[in-house]
Scaffold this motif. Sequence first.
Motif, PDB file in Angstrom:
ATOM      1  N   SER A   1       0.501  -0.911   0.169  1.00 51.58           N
ATOM      2  CA  SER A   1      -0.188   0.023   0.272  1.00 51.58           C
ATOM      3  C   SER A   1       0.798   1.163  -0.074  1.00 51.58           C
ATOM      4  O   SER A   1       0.184   2.366  -0.656  1.00 51.58           O
ATOM      5  N   GLY A   2       2.330   0.883   0.076  1.00 50.07           N
ATOM      6  CA  GLY A   2       3.247   2.217   0.441  1.00 50.07           C
ATOM      7  C   GLY A   2       3.994   2.384  -1.426  1.00 50.07           C
ATOM      8  O   GLY A   2       3.593   2.601  -1.927  1.00 50.07           O
ATOM      9  N   THR A   3       5.729   2.440  -0.955  1.00 51.44           N
ATOM     10  CA  THR A   3       6.106   2.407  -1.384  1.00 51.44           C
ATOM     11  C   THR A   3       5.889   1.421  -2.724  1.00 51.44           C
ATOM     12  O   THR A   3       6.444   2.003  -3.449  1.00 51.44           O
ATOM     13  N   SER A   4       5.330   0.196  -2.361  1.00 51.68           N
ATOM     14  CA  SER A   4       6.301  -0.918  -3.004  1.00 51.68           C
ATOM     15  C   SER A   4       4.755  -1.024  -3.970  1.00 51.68           C
ATOM     16  O   SER A   4       4.878  -1.685  -4.806  1.00 51.68           O
TER      17      SER A   4
ATOM     18  N   ILE B   1       7.336  11.128  -8.539  1.00 54.20           N
ATOM     19  CA  ILE B   1       5.952  11.127  -8.710  1.00 54.20           C
ATOM     20  C   ILE B   1       5.481  10.533 -10.297  1.00 54.20           C
ATOM     21  O   ILE B   1       6.849  10.669 -10.844  1.00 54.20           O
ATOM     22  N   HIS B   2       4.735  10.123 -10.817  1.00 56.52           N
ATOM     23  CA  HIS B   2       4.231   9.451 -12.566  1.00 56.52           C
ATOM     24  C   HIS B   2       2.735   9.726 -12.655  1.00 56.52           C
ATOM     25  O   HIS B   2       2.110   9.464 -11.827  1.00 56.52           O
ATOM     26  N   LEU B   3       3.149  10.265 -14.003  1.00 56.12           N
ATOM     27  CA  LEU B   3       2.080   9.911 -14.628  1.00 56.12           C
ATOM     28  C   LEU B   3       1.554   8.995 -15.744  1.00 56.12           C
ATOM     29  O   LEU B   3       2.543   8.818 -16.063  1.00 56.12           O
ATOM     30  N   VAL B   4       0.755   8.965 -16.556  1.00 57.16           N
ATOM     31  CA  VAL B   4      -0.213   8.019 -16.794  1.00 57.16           C
ATOM     32  C   VAL B   4      -0.946   8.619 -18.265  1.00 57.16           C
ATOM     33  O   VAL B   4      -1.839   9.229 -17.753  1.00 57.16           O
TER      34      VAL B   4
ATOM     35  N   PRO C   1       1.286  10.210   0.176  1.00 58.74           N
ATOM     36  CA  PRO C   1       2.377  11.293  -0.442  1.00 58.74           C
ATOM     37  C   PRO C   1       1.604  12.194  -1.418  1.00 58.74           C
ATOM     38  O   PRO C   1       0.392  11.092  -2.327  1.00 58.74           O
ATOM     39  N   ALA C   2       1.445  13.254  -1.591  1.00 55.03           N
ATOM     40  CA  ALA C   2       0.597  14.308  -2.991  1.00 55.03           C
ATOM     41  C   ALA C   2       1.822  15.050  -3.998  1.00 55.03           C
ATOM     42  O   ALA C   2       2.599  15.359  -3.723  1.00 55.03           O
TER      43      ALA C   2
ATOM     44  N   TYR D   1       0.168   9.569  -9.536  1.00 59.55           N
ATOM     45  CA  TYR D   1       0.096   8.435  -8.971  1.00 59.55           C
ATOM     46  C   TYR D   1       2.141   8.759  -8.326  1.00 59.55           C
ATOM     47  O   TYR D   1       2.764   9.347  -8.457  1.00 59.55           O
ATOM     48  N   ALA D   2       2.018   9.351  -6.400  1.00 58.17           N
ATOM     49  CA  ALA D   2       3.361   9.672  -5.477  1.00 58.17           C
ATOM     50  C   ALA D   2       3.561   8.525  -5.257  1.00 58.17           C
ATOM     51  O   ALA D   2       2.821   7.537  -4.122  1.00 58.17           O
TER      52      ALA D   2
END
Length: 586
Positions: free
Chosen positions: A69-72, A271-274, A320-321, A351-352
């Motif tokens: 649910s976090g970093t992974s 952060i990433h954009l899709v 994280p935002a 998503y961050a």
Amino acid sequence: MGISTGEASARLSPQTRRAALEAMEATDLHGAELDVLVVGGGVVGAGTALDAVTRGLSVGLIEQRDLASGTSSRSSKLVHGGLRYLEMFDFGLVREALEERGLLLTRLAPHLVRPVPFLYPLHHPWQRPYVGAGLALYDTMAAAGAYPRGVPTHRHLGRRQVARIAPDLRTDELSGAIRYHDAQVDDGRLVLTIARTAAHHGAHVATRTRVIGFLREGERVVGVRARDLESGRELEVRARVVVNAAGVWTDEIQELVGGRGALHVQASKGIHLVVPRDRIRSEAGFITKTATSVLFVIPWGRHWIIGTTDTPWDFDLAHPAASRADIDYVLDSVNAILREPLGHEDVEGVYAGLRPLLRGESEPTSRISREHTVVTPVPGLVMIAGGKLTTYRVMARDAIDAAAHSLRATGNVEVRPSITDEVPLLGAAGFAARRNQRVALAHRLGIHVSRVDHLLGRYGTLIDDLVELVRARPELAEPIDGADDYLTAEVVYAVTHEGAQHLDDVLVRRTLISMETFDRGVHAAEPVARLMADELGWDAARVAEEVDHYLRRVEAERLSQEKLTDQEADEALVGPRRVVDVGPDS
């Protein structure tokens, strides 16, 4: 410890969660102990549980929220050696990561991890020998490892060849490019599969269980006090060794045990954009440097994943935002190399995630090493932090090696060497045969062969479970309303086999509907909740609550992404109204 065998032992469900908690608590009631209790359900925690249980140890794993649910579940979704670490002369880390990449590609998880091509654009003629030498070393180190390389070697390209492969890449200022391969993975599914594999071999796995304190005998840690967040009940779990694999929560766990100062973790936000695949015409992804990070443009099915940033994050660790400034930075970076610029209207999902970096004295986060460290701040407690997704298995091995000293000293427990390099993850064994049977599987399921390819890439040979589910309930072969890349059978399976307990679990992690649709999964929320209700016994009020929570989560995320600074984005996401913390994922 009861050793489990057979397909049923790999299930994670509400029933198996309750049984896991009862089994872990019973070790205390009967005066026995687990050998190892792992705290943290990310990739390192799941990997540690698998490493321990396959050495013959009795193992429990608890996670305060959901698996991954976090970093992974918020990474760049790459399994790679880390080209930029070559420039830092961190050859040991690169070699180690390339070995693990080959192992995952060819033995452990060929159904989940697959090669992905990249172009490294060359803007000046002098770059070709410099970058070419780096990639030659990259390939050589991969070939010299203990496991097969698993990907093709690099290849030099001229400007015309680049234009044919990537028509939408600006080539007017390029002297060419170098094409090379790394690998990609659905990170959340990798973690889930590792956890299910650990359960299959006998580990007790329980999510939504938060550590609230440690049990001590003198200076020694002998277990934890935990709260079942589903029922509110408190319990004690005793273990000879507790392994903390809490990632960015490492400092908080250290405070609970009074061992603060053993490790210091800096949370770094990426952060990433899709965006839809048709927005960029190219047969390969891209990698290039920006002023403060590395830009990846990664092919992802019918989409592209574009990132990332690398900045300190000092706010809410659970949520994280991504700020407007972050999004603009990534768009500006990618538009610098594209013929047709992307705009905010092209972005399907954002998503961050937070990287748990071992804190440097005064280094920017982009320069802090991704190497990991294992420490034992007090007897009976092992803490591991740092590292990267690709090297999770090495981190897990090192954590249990450290735990072995305590196990031998306190319980005369035999600890065998790690064998996780020989233990394929669930769904891997027989995958090549299932892939060759894709057409026959499509006929059996009554779906297009492209859907079977999608399922094989998510489940491997566990697709057999879905085949049986659809044979028993043919209506589950229908796509999800509002997210037709996924079948309704996958929602049911997520609950009965994959530990999904809340709507967020399915829309955000078991599938990627929340980031792969322009409406962020809003349309799919109610149909998915109704499917889950049938399996979990939810009434109409509970369905409404789950849907309302998810819709408010999406609303809060969209609002935060309009804010210019991290502080404003954090306040919009988890400020006074605590929008994302109201409900199931709190």
